[in-house]
Design a protein around this motif. Structure first.
Motif, PDB file in Angstrom:
ATOM      1  N   TYR A  68      -3.432 -54.911  25.189  1.00 51.80           N
ATOM      2  CA  TYR A  68      -3.918 -53.577  24.841  1.00 51.80           C
ATOM      3  C   TYR A  68      -2.735 -52.728  24.404  1.00 51.80           C
ATOM      4  O   TYR A  68      -1.596 -52.953  24.833  1.00 51.80           O
TER       5      TYR A  68
ATOM      6  N   SER B 112     -13.032 -51.081  26.151  1.00 47.70           N
ATOM      7  CA  SER B 112     -12.203 -51.227  24.946  1.00 47.70           C
ATOM      8  C   SER B 112     -11.162 -50.126  24.825  1.00 47.70           C
ATOM      9  O   SER B 112     -10.093 -50.350  24.269  1.00 47.70           O
ATOM     10  N   SER B 113     -11.444 -48.977  25.342  1.00 46.21           N
ATOM     11  CA  SER B 113     -10.402 -47.941  25.338  1.00 46.21           C
ATOM     12  C   SER B 113     -10.615 -46.974  26.493  1.00 46.21           C
ATOM     13  O   SER B 113     -11.745 -46.773  26.954  1.00 46.21           O
ATOM     14  N   LEU B 114      -9.521 -46.445  26.927  1.00 45.84           N
ATOM     15  CA  LEU B 114      -9.562 -45.493  28.050  1.00 45.84           C
ATOM     16  C   LEU B 114      -8.535 -44.409  27.772  1.00 45.84           C
ATOM     17  O   LEU B 114      -7.434 -44.696  27.290  1.00 45.84           O
TER      18      LEU B 114
ATOM     19  N   PHE C 140      -3.408 -55.575  31.381  1.00 47.35           N
ATOM     20  CA  PHE C 140      -3.647 -54.586  32.431  1.00 47.35           C
ATOM     21  C   PHE C 140      -2.689 -54.742  33.603  1.00 47.35           C
ATOM     22  O   PHE C 140      -2.149 -53.778  34.130  1.00 47.35           O
TER      23      PHE C 140
ATOM     24  N   PHE D  69      -2.128 -41.068  29.957  1.00 49.88           N
ATOM     25  CA  PHE D  69      -1.996 -42.326  29.208  1.00 49.88           C
ATOM     26  C   PHE D  69      -3.348 -42.721  28.642  1.00 49.88           C
ATOM     27  O   PHE D  69      -4.387 -42.182  29.040  1.00 49.88           O
ATOM     28  N   ARG D  70      -3.322 -43.634  27.715  1.00 53.78           N
ATOM     29  CA  ARG D  70      -4.565 -44.160  27.161  1.00 53.78           C
ATOM     30  C   ARG D  70      -4.295 -45.566  26.692  1.00 53.78           C
ATOM     31  O   ARG D  70      -3.135 -45.957  26.508  1.00 53.78           O
ATOM     32  N   PHE D  71      -5.348 -46.319  26.500  1.00 58.82           N
ATOM     33  CA  PHE D  71      -5.177 -47.658  25.922  1.00 58.82           C
ATOM     34  C   PHE D  71      -6.370 -48.003  25.056  1.00 58.82           C
ATOM     35  O   PHE D  71      -7.465 -47.453  25.215  1.00 58.82           O
ATOM     36  N   SER D  72      -6.121 -48.879  24.148  1.00 58.44           N
ATOM     37  CA  SER D  72      -7.162 -49.386  23.263  1.00 58.44           C
ATOM     38  C   SER D  72      -6.734 -50.796  22.853  1.00 58.44           C
ATOM     39  O   SER D  72      -5.569 -51.161  23.054  1.00 58.44           O
ATOM     40  N   PRO D  73      -7.636 -51.602  22.292  1.00 57.66           N
ATOM     41  CA  PRO D  73      -7.247 -52.973  21.940  1.00 57.66           C
ATOM     42  C   PRO D  73      -6.064 -52.975  20.976  1.00 57.66           C
ATOM     43  O   PRO D  73      -5.995 -52.150  20.070  1.00 57.66           O
TER      44      PRO D  73
ATOM     45  N   ALA E 290       0.661 -53.450  32.869  1.00 57.49           N
ATOM     46  CA  ALA E 290       0.648 -51.983  32.761  1.00 57.49           C
ATOM     47  C   ALA E 290       0.656 -51.346  34.146  1.00 57.49           C
ATOM     48  O   ALA E 290       1.352 -50.349  34.383  1.00 57.49           O
TER      49      ALA E 290
ATOM     50  N   GLY F  19      -4.182 -38.833  21.408  1.00 53.85           N
ATOM     51  CA  GLY F  19      -4.725 -39.801  20.471  1.00 53.85           C
ATOM     52  C   GLY F  19      -5.342 -39.157  19.256  1.00 53.85           C
ATOM     53  O   GLY F  19      -6.046 -39.792  18.485  1.00 53.85           O
TER      54      GLY F  19
ATOM     55  N   ALA G 129      -0.301 -38.342  23.004  1.00 52.49           N
ATOM     56  CA  ALA G 129      -0.981 -38.384  24.303  1.00 52.49           C
ATOM     57  C   ALA G 129      -2.484 -38.283  24.158  1.00 52.49           C
ATOM     58  O   ALA G 129      -3.237 -38.981  24.824  1.00 52.49           O
TER      59      ALA G 129
ATOM     60  N   PHE H   3      -1.072 -49.499  24.845  1.00 49.00           N
ATOM     61  CA  PHE H   3      -1.015 -48.351  25.758  1.00 49.00           C
ATOM     62  C   PHE H   3      -0.116 -47.272  25.176  1.00 49.00           C
ATOM     63  O   PHE H   3       0.919 -47.572  24.579  1.00 49.00           O
TER      64      PHE H   3
END
Lengths: 264, 194
Positions: A177, B116-118, A141, A163-167, A144, A246, A244, A179
């Motif tokens: 993560y 976990s996600s955003l 984080f 933007f987005r993020f996930s593990p 980022a 997802g 973008a 991104f």
């Protein structure tokens, strides 16, 4: 007899007759035409007066700009680096890569496409164009946030649209993560003409203008050379949008006319 | 009753009457002539003044134009600068500085919650998936997001609405999985104003 009477009457009334004739002549040839002529001339005087004032103000402004010619040139040079005239995609991708490296994040994929042309509300008949960049990175984080900050403070204009993020799914990416950023960089072709009767609105000594230019001067300039440039694939707009939102993952091999992907 | 007898001859009376008529008409027509002449004079002077003023303005315009044309190079440079600055102001005033939002968001995530996600959408919302140790942790998360004056808050009121769409208790881990949509105020994300 009658003729003599008429002559005598005319002679007697010669002064009133001449006065009357002159009065009528003055009315017909002087006053009546003037009644309509004066408003026309008054309107013309106002119009020409306003135009003369406007042009003289423009002369004063241009002479002031001439006095500040160095400042104008420096500012023009500066804004041309922030809002460039051509897409310069290799330089853009290199700037993004440099920002990522400085921020300590690892680029996993990068692709670009040409975005839509957008009208400019503050300028008539002007539009800017956009390069969209889809960027995938592995990052924590903090990095980022640094990346976003550095991007926002980079001289060449790069916006983060979404933007987005996930593990992260990578094996060596604990606490990282994945991104995905959709970035956009606008460019604008400016080719102004000298329009004599049109006023100039820029004032390089205006406080708000100086403040704005100072903010631009505070941005960080990345000036990549040709040797530094990185390749990336060209994507379609749909692929950038998919990345973008997802909705589906953007494959690094899905480019249409790209030159190959170089993950950093 | 005494009678007045007019002894003046008829011819003399006619001459006197005609003489009066001539005098009256002369006075009247000269009066009109004078008034008309004054009015005509006024218009003559007014028109001459206006014409002179218009000519003077035209000379000023002509001189200014020739000076402006001699400065066309700086004018073009100034116009280019103005155009770029206008566009930059427009872009900067409309762009969101997401570093501010992400920083503010992560500060408000309690230790008992793991995001976990955003997903940030263009309609100024965040879709968030996460796991919390219990339901109270989710409630605490929502409260801290919407708190106007968070303890380390730099940007007050950035998150305006949080809608918890789903909460599912995971029987294996005994943790609560959640999905929520948070609305943010984009005006709080614009650092460089016009």
């Amino acid at each position: 007899m009658n003729l003599n009477n008429l002559k005598e009457t005319v002679v007697n009334f010669i002064v009133p007759i001449i006065s009357l004739l002159v009065t009528v002549l003055l009315l017909l040839l002087g006053i009546f035409p003037s009644i309509s002529k004066v408003p026309e001339l008054e309107a013309e005087q106002t119009t020409t007066g306003d135009r003369a004032t406007l042009l003289e103000a423009k002369v004063v402004k241009l002479e002031k700009l001439l006095d500040f010619k160095t400042t104008v040139e420096e500012n023009s040079n500066l804004v041309s680096k922030v809002l460039i005239s051509e897409p310069q995609i290799p330089e853009l991708l290199t700037q993004i890569t440099e920002v990522a490296e400085i921020s300590g994040i690892k680029i996993t994929r990068m692709g670009y496409s040409f975005g839509s042309v957008s009208p400019i509300s503050s300028l008539d008949n002007a539009e800017f164009e956009t390069v969209l960049v889809s960027l995938g990175v592995d990052s924590d984080f903090e990095s980022a946030i640094n990346f976003l900050e550095n991007l926002e403070n980079a001289a060449r204009l790069v916006n983060t649209d979404v933007f987005r993020f996930s593990p992260s799914t990578s094996a060596d990416s604990e606490n990282l993560y994945e991104f995905t950023f959709t970035l956009s960089s606008q460019y604008l072709v400016v080719d102004s003409q000298a329009v004599t009767d049109s006023p100039i609105e820029v004032d390089v000594t205006d406080a708000s203008f100086v403040t704005f230019m100072d903010k631009l001067k505070g941005l960080k300039f990345y000036e990549p050379t040709v040797d530094d440039t990185v390749d990336a694939e060209e994507l379609t707009n749909e692929e950038v949008n998919e990345a973008a939102t997802g909705a589906s993952e953007t494959s690094s091999t899905s480019g249409t006319t790209g030159t190959g992907t170089t993950p950093q | 009753m005494p009678q007045s007898i007019d002894l003046i001859p008829q011819q003399d009376t006619e001459i006197v009457r005609q003489s009066k008529l001539i005098r009256t008409s002369t006075v009247l027509t000269i009066f009109f002539l004078v008034v008309t002449s004054v009015v005509a004079g006024y218009y003559f002077v007014r028109i001459a003044t206006l014409r002179s003023s218009v000519n003077s303005n035209n000379r000023r315009i002509s001189e200014a134009r020739s000076r402006i044309e001699s400065l066309s190079a700086i004018e073009i440079e100034a116009r280019n600068l103005d155009a770029r600055v206008r566009v930059l102001r427009e872009i900067y005033s409309s762009r969101n500085e997401y570093s501010v939002m992400l920083d503010e968001f992560l500060r408000r995530v309690p230790e008992s919650v793991e995001v976990s996600s955003l997903n940030v959408s263009v309609n100024n919302t965040l879709s968030i998936d996460g796991t919390a140790t219990d339901y109270l942790a989710i409630s605490s998360f929502v409260n801290s997001l919407l708190e106007e004056k968070f303890e380390e808050d730099n940007v007050n009121g950035i998150f305006t609405e949080a809608v918890l769409n789903s909460v599912t208790l995971n029987p294996q881990t005994n943790e609560a999985d959640f999905f929520m949509v948070v609305t943010f105020d984009p005006t709080k994300l614009k650092e460089i104003q016009q």
